[in-house]
Write a protein that holds these residues in place. Structure first.
Motif, PDB file in Angstrom:
ATOM      1  N   GLU A 260       7.464  -6.830  -3.131  1.00  0.00           N
ATOM      2  CA  GLU A 260       7.567  -8.260  -3.428  1.00  0.00           C
ATOM      3  C   GLU A 260       8.952  -8.596  -3.977  1.00  0.00           C
ATOM      4  OE1 GLU A 260       4.250  -8.843  -6.070  1.00  0.00           O
ATOM      5  OE2 GLU A 260       2.929  -9.488  -4.448  1.00  0.00           O
ATOM      6  N   LEU A 261       9.476  -7.729  -4.866  1.00  0.00           N
ATOM      7  CA  LEU A 261      10.827  -7.934  -5.396  1.00  0.00           C
ATOM      8  C   LEU A 261      11.859  -7.866  -4.263  1.00  0.00           C
ATOM      9  CD1 LEU A 261      10.838  -5.926  -8.748  1.00  0.00           C
ATOM     10  CD2 LEU A 261      11.061  -8.389  -8.460  1.00  0.00           C
ATOM     11  N   ASP A 262      11.673  -6.898  -3.379  1.00  0.00           N
ATOM     12  CA  ASP A 262      12.589  -6.744  -2.246  1.00  0.00           C
ATOM     13  C   ASP A 262      12.531  -7.977  -1.343  1.00  0.00           C
ATOM     14  OD1 ASP A 262      14.442  -5.221  -0.649  1.00  0.00           O
ATOM     15  OD2 ASP A 262      12.789  -4.893   0.769  1.00  0.00           O
ATOM     16  N   ILE A 263      11.328  -8.457  -1.091  1.00  0.00           N
ATOM     17  CA  ILE A 263      11.165  -9.648  -0.244  1.00  0.00           C
ATOM     18  C   ILE A 263      11.796 -10.864  -0.923  1.00  0.00           C
ATOM     19  CG2 ILE A 263       9.443 -11.298   0.606  1.00  0.00           C
ATOM     20  CD1 ILE A 263       7.673  -8.848   1.275  1.00  0.00           C
TER      21      ILE A 263
ATOM     22  N   GLN B  29       2.190  -0.780  -7.724  1.00  0.00           N
ATOM     23  CA  GLN B  29       3.612  -0.597  -8.014  1.00  0.00           C
ATOM     24  C   GLN B  29       4.445  -0.760  -6.741  1.00  0.00           C
ATOM     25  OE1 GLN B  29       3.774   3.262  -9.841  1.00  0.00           O
ATOM     26  NE2 GLN B  29       3.187   2.492 -11.876  1.00  0.00           N
ATOM     27  N   GLU B  30       3.976  -0.153  -5.659  1.00  0.00           N
ATOM     28  CA  GLU B  30       4.682  -0.280  -4.379  1.00  0.00           C
ATOM     29  C   GLU B  30       4.704  -1.739  -3.916  1.00  0.00           C
ATOM     30  OE1 GLU B  30       3.062   2.369  -1.435  1.00  0.00           O
ATOM     31  OE2 GLU B  30       3.362   4.131  -2.706  1.00  0.00           O
ATOM     32  N   LEU B  31       3.580  -2.418  -4.100  1.00  0.00           N
ATOM     33  CA  LEU B  31       3.493  -3.825  -3.719  1.00  0.00           C
ATOM     34  C   LEU B  31       4.469  -4.658  -4.543  1.00  0.00           C
ATOM     35  CD1 LEU B  31       2.108  -6.048  -2.069  1.00  0.00           C
ATOM     36  CD2 LEU B  31       0.372  -6.179  -3.868  1.00  0.00           C
TER      37      LEU B  31
END
Length: 123
Positions: free
Chosen positions: A42-45, A36-38
């Motif tokens: 990934e969305l943030d990146i 979930q954190e990943l």
């Protein structure tokens, strides 16, 4: 006694299996949390990459505008220099024309001077 030992061994193995299952569940929970954190990272990146792409596009557009402005300034400077030269030439031609006009005026005066004296003498 052997049966008791076998039962104790089985019970120990059963407890070990339970501990391993508990540990497996805990690890699965940790893996889910990390996934979930990943995904969030990934969305943030992806979002930051999009913002960066927009900024790069704006910079490229600004660069093109600056290059166009620089080209226009260069053309204006060239035009200004040409106009300065044209003005200098026109000023020089005007000076020559004024001198020629003054000369013609003086020549006419010189030619009319005898006639003016004759008229004055008649009067």
């Amino acid at each position: 006694e052997e049966l008791l030992q076998v039962n104790l061994d089985l019970w120990g193995k059963d407890e070990t299996i339970k501990e391993m299952k508990t540990r497996e569940m805990s690890l699965q929970h940790m893996v889910e949390k990390l996934n979930q954190e990943l995904s969030a990272k990934e969305l943030d990146i992806t979002h930051k990459h999009q913002q960066l792409s927009l900024l790069i596009n704006k910079l490229e557009q600004s660069k093109e505008k600056i290059e166009l402005l620089e080209s226009n300034v260069k053309k204006l400077n060239q035009t200004t220099e040409k106009w300065k030269k044209d003005c200098e030439i026109a000023q020089h031609q005007l000076s020559i024309t004024e001198m020629a006009s003054d000369h013609e005026h003086q020549k006419l005066n010189d030619e009319l001077q005898p006639n003016n004296r004759k008229m004055e003498e008649r009067l």
